[in-house]
Design a protein around this motif. Structure first.
Motif, PDB file in Angstrom:
ATOM      1  N   ALA A  32      49.221  96.268  71.411  1.00 43.04           N
ATOM      2  CA  ALA A  32      47.972  95.497  71.576  1.00 43.04           C
ATOM      3  C   ALA A  32      47.065  96.185  72.599  1.00 43.04           C
ATOM      4  O   ALA A  32      45.836  96.204  72.448  1.00 43.04           O
ATOM      5  N   GLY A  33      47.676  96.756  73.623  1.00 46.15           N
ATOM      6  CA  GLY A  33      46.907  97.481  74.635  1.00 46.15           C
ATOM      7  C   GLY A  33      46.195  98.685  74.036  1.00 46.15           C
ATOM      8  O   GLY A  33      45.044  98.976  74.386  1.00 46.15           O
ATOM      9  N   CYS A  34      46.882  99.384  73.111  1.00 45.84           N
ATOM     10  CA  CYS A  34      46.273 100.541  72.442  1.00 45.84           C
ATOM     11  C   CYS A  34      45.042 100.105  71.634  1.00 45.84           C
ATOM     12  O   CYS A  34      43.998 100.761  71.670  1.00 45.84           O
ATOM     13  N   ALA A  42      40.398 111.305  73.946  1.00 43.94           N
ATOM     14  CA  ALA A  42      41.085 111.018  75.213  1.00 43.94           C
ATOM     15  C   ALA A  42      41.839 109.694  75.183  1.00 43.94           C
ATOM     16  O   ALA A  42      42.793 109.507  75.947  1.00 43.94           O
ATOM     17  N   VAL A  43      41.400 108.778  74.314  1.00 44.05           N
ATOM     18  CA  VAL A  43      42.008 107.437  74.310  1.00 44.05           C
ATOM     19  C   VAL A  43      43.529 107.470  74.084  1.00 44.05           C
ATOM     20  O   VAL A  43      44.275 106.825  74.841  1.00 44.05           O
ATOM     21  N   PRO A  44      44.059 108.230  73.103  1.00 44.95           N
ATOM     22  CA  PRO A  44      45.524 108.254  72.945  1.00 44.95           C
ATOM     23  C   PRO A  44      46.249 108.795  74.191  1.00 44.95           C
ATOM     24  O   PRO A  44      47.341 108.316  74.516  1.00 44.95           O
ATOM     25  N   TYR A  45      45.647 109.770  74.869  1.00 45.80           N
ATOM     26  CA  TYR A  45      46.242 110.297  76.105  1.00 45.80           C
ATOM     27  C   TYR A  45      46.337 109.210  77.171  1.00 45.80           C
ATOM     28  O   TYR A  45      47.338 109.074  77.868  1.00 45.80           O
ATOM     29  N   ILE A  46      45.227 108.455  77.299  1.00 44.07           N
ATOM     30  CA  ILE A  46      45.189 107.394  78.315  1.00 44.07           C
ATOM     31  C   ILE A  46      46.237 106.332  77.974  1.00 44.07           C
ATOM     32  O   ILE A  46      46.960 105.863  78.853  1.00 44.07           O
ATOM     33  N   ASN A  47      46.314 105.974  76.698  1.00 42.17           N
ATOM     34  CA  ASN A  47      47.317 104.990  76.273  1.00 42.17           C
ATOM     35  C   ASN A  47      48.720 105.469  76.608  1.00 42.17           C
ATOM     36  O   ASN A  47      49.558 104.700  77.074  1.00 42.17           O
ATOM     37  N   ASN A  48      48.956 106.775  76.359  1.00 42.81           N
ATOM     38  CA  ASN A  48      50.282 107.338  76.606  1.00 42.81           C
ATOM     39  C   ASN A  48      50.600 107.363  78.099  1.00 42.81           C
ATOM     40  O   ASN A  48      51.689 106.942  78.519  1.00 42.81           O
ATOM     41  N   SER A  49      49.627 107.819  78.903  1.00 44.22           N
ATOM     42  CA  SER A  49      49.908 107.930  80.346  1.00 44.22           C
ATOM     43  C   SER A  49      49.985 106.556  81.011  1.00 44.22           C
ATOM     44  O   SER A  49      50.698 106.390  81.997  1.00 44.22           O
ATOM     45  N   ALA A  50      49.247 105.556  80.469  1.00 42.80           N
ATOM     46  CA  ALA A  50      49.302 104.209  81.047  1.00 42.80           C
ATOM     47  C   ALA A  50      50.398 103.363  80.412  1.00 42.80           C
ATOM     48  O   ALA A  50      50.586 102.211  80.806  1.00 42.80           O
ATOM     49  N   ALA A  51      51.095 103.913  79.424  1.00 44.21           N
ATOM     50  CA  ALA A  51      52.182 103.218  78.712  1.00 44.21           C
ATOM     51  C   ALA A  51      51.728 101.849  78.196  1.00 44.21           C
ATOM     52  O   ALA A  51      52.392 100.829  78.390  1.00 44.21           O
ATOM     53  N   TYR A  52      50.581 101.860  77.506  1.00 44.77           N
ATOM     54  CA  TYR A  52      50.072 100.606  76.941  1.00 44.77           C
ATOM     55  C   TYR A  52      50.942 100.163  75.767  1.00 44.77           C
ATOM     56  O   TYR A  52      51.480 100.996  75.027  1.00 44.77           O
ATOM     57  N   SER A  53      50.999  98.843  75.576  1.00 45.66           N
ATOM     58  CA  SER A  53      51.686  98.291  74.408  1.00 45.66           C
ATOM     59  C   SER A  53      50.806  98.506  73.177  1.00 45.66           C
ATOM     60  O   SER A  53      49.686  99.019  73.290  1.00 45.66           O
TER      61      SER A  53
END
Lengths: 197, 284
Positions: free
Chosen positions: A133-135, A120-131
């Motif tokens: 470093a955020g990823c 789920a982590v890559p999905y969350i990163n994608n939907s939250a548009a993390y940088s």
């Protein structure tokens, strides 16, 4: 400096404000099962963080491709899934062939890598548009969030087992569900979610 | 489990007594996080059921000789291959308006712990027919929980059922959070436990699998503690039908007696060999 701030803020958010396990339900089955083995918490924290970071970074590279914005959710799911499977197979092969890992270690590796939390982590990163470093921060935070959940569940389950006043029908699993619900409610409070209304 | 379990046994144990969600605590993620409506729960349960049956049959038929650490990612990849076309179809070819949550949670079913646990615990150890029965039973058991939880959460949290408004005077939006679902699952697990205690009491404690799988670290620690702790020999009164006479120890020789006797015996021994120890000692 911004990189470090992003990393720590995202990790902090993933662990405490929106605990991915107790606040969102990702990897909750594994957290409950692992909570009975306190000796393995450190191993799980490192492994889940490692797999989450590696998968998140590779998936964020895929997302940064110019045509990635045209991907629908089905294709994105397939790509993210294949990335996770590839990361696991590479690590498992290295562990088995280079380090001669035991079957027990391989079993732990499988549970740590192939669960809903890491996927789920890559999905969350994608939907939250993390940088970038955020990823990395959310990947590290996922491992810590998992262990925080496992420690909290472990502590509560001891009290549940010792409590003789629990009615017979509620002993064991039902009591465990109520206890996990209470911790989940606490994390919902951190994230400012509305409970009534 | 007997060598050839019947369909009834497999179904009863897989779906009810050892319900995957309520007893084995696997596959909690989709039910806790995603089944907030009846429609969503129905979609998830159909996909989860079909995927579980397909992968368990495949595992039983083809994967018995593959090492476990390779089998587990294969379940995941096969799951993705099955689920992604379904998601693509739902997303593009139907008018079903999938929420963002559903678009994320449907692929997560591919990595659901129900699949890995049942393939490893049952499918790869049994025939294809039994693996199919087990997967169908487990899938139905999980689907039942998904549907009940989804319906109750929609009624209590959104005041509607299947999208039809019910206009209840009070809504409790906490039911849409994982917290609400866990409370519901607690009540459902208690109802199931009460049923099992009443109808199948022999399974009530066996289903607590975690008690069976006591961590090795804890066992070792207990053994260490037992070895270190002095055993307290508490007197235990046991009626054996007769009195044991008190044992009086014989009078023991004092240390001085032993010393004198030993020295004289050594002197005699050396004298028999023609050596006089007393003379040598005097010379020195």
């Amino acid at each position: 400096m911004k990189l470090i701030t992003d990393l720590f803020l995202t990790a902090f958010y993933t662990v405490f404000v929106s605990n991915l396990v107790l606040g969102s339900g990702f990897g909750i089955s594994e957290a409950i099962r692992v909570s009975t083995k306190p000796g393995s918490f450190g191993r799980f924290a490192v492994m889940i963080s490692g797999f989450s970071v590696a998968t998140s970074v590779l998936c964020s590279l895929i997302d940064s491709l110019p045509f990635a914005s045209k991907f629908n959710y089905a294709l994105r799911a397939l790509l993210y899934g294949l990335v996770l499977a590839a990361v696991y197979i590479v690590v498992a092969l290295a562990a088995k062939l280079v380090f001669k890992a035991t079957d027990k270690f391989m079993s732990t590796l499988g549970i740590a890598a192939l669960n809903t939390l890491v996927f789920a982590v890559p999905y969350i990163n994608n939907s939250a548009a993390y940088s970038f470093a955020g990823c990395v921060g959310s990947g590290i935070g996922a491992g810590i969030a998992f262990v925080v959940a496992a420690i909290l569940i472990n502590n509560g389950s001891k009290f549940i087992e010792e409590n003789e006043e629990i009615p017979e029908a509620f002993k064991g699993r039902p009591a465990m569900f109520f206890y996990v619900a209470m911790i989940s409610l606490a994390f919902a409070g951190f994230s400012d979610k509305n409970i009534f209304g | 489990m007997s060598s050839k379990p019947s369909f009834r046994d497999v179904f009863l144990k897989g779906a009810v007594i050892f319900n995957p969600v309520l007893v084995q605590l696997v596959g909690l993620c989709p039910v806790v996080a995603a089944s907030t409506t009846l429609q969503g729960a129905f979609t998830l349960s159909i996909i989860a059921c079909v995927e579980l049956i397909a992968i368990c049959v495949l595992a039983s038929a083809l994967m018995k000789d593959i090492p476990r650490w390779i089998r587990v990612p294969l379940y995941f990849i096969f799951g993705l291959v099955l689920i992604c076309p379904v998601l693509w179809y739902l997303e593009t070819k139907t008018l079903m308006n999938l929420s963002l949550g559903m678009k994320i949670y449907i692929p997560l079913i591919a990595i659901n712990s129900v699949v890995a646990v049942h393939c490893e615990q049952f499918a790869v150890k049994n025939s294809v027919r039994l693996a199919f029965y087990d997967a169908a039973a487990v899938g139905l058991g999980a689907s039942g929980v998904f549907l009940i939880a989804g319906a109750l959460r929609e009624i209590l949290g959104s005041s509607s059922i299947g999208g039809i408004p019910l206009n209840l005077p009070v809504t409790f939006s906490g039911m849409l959070l994982p917290f609400g679902c866990l409370v519901l699952l607690g009540f459902m697990a208690a109802a199931l436990r009460a049923f099992v205690l009443k109808r199948y009491p022999e399974f009530a404690e066996i289903s607590e699998t975690e008690k069976e799988e006591e961590p090795k670290e804890e066992i070792k620690e207990k053994e260490r503690n037992l070895a270190e702790e002095p055993t307290a020999a508490e007197p235990v009164a046991v009626d054996i039908g007769f009195e044991i006479p008190e044992i009086v120890p014989e009078e023991q020789p004092s240390e001085e007696d032993i010393k004198v006797r030993t020295e004289s015996e050594i002197d005699e021994f050396f004298k028999s060999l023609g050596i006089d120890l007393s003379e040598k000692g005097d010379e020195q």
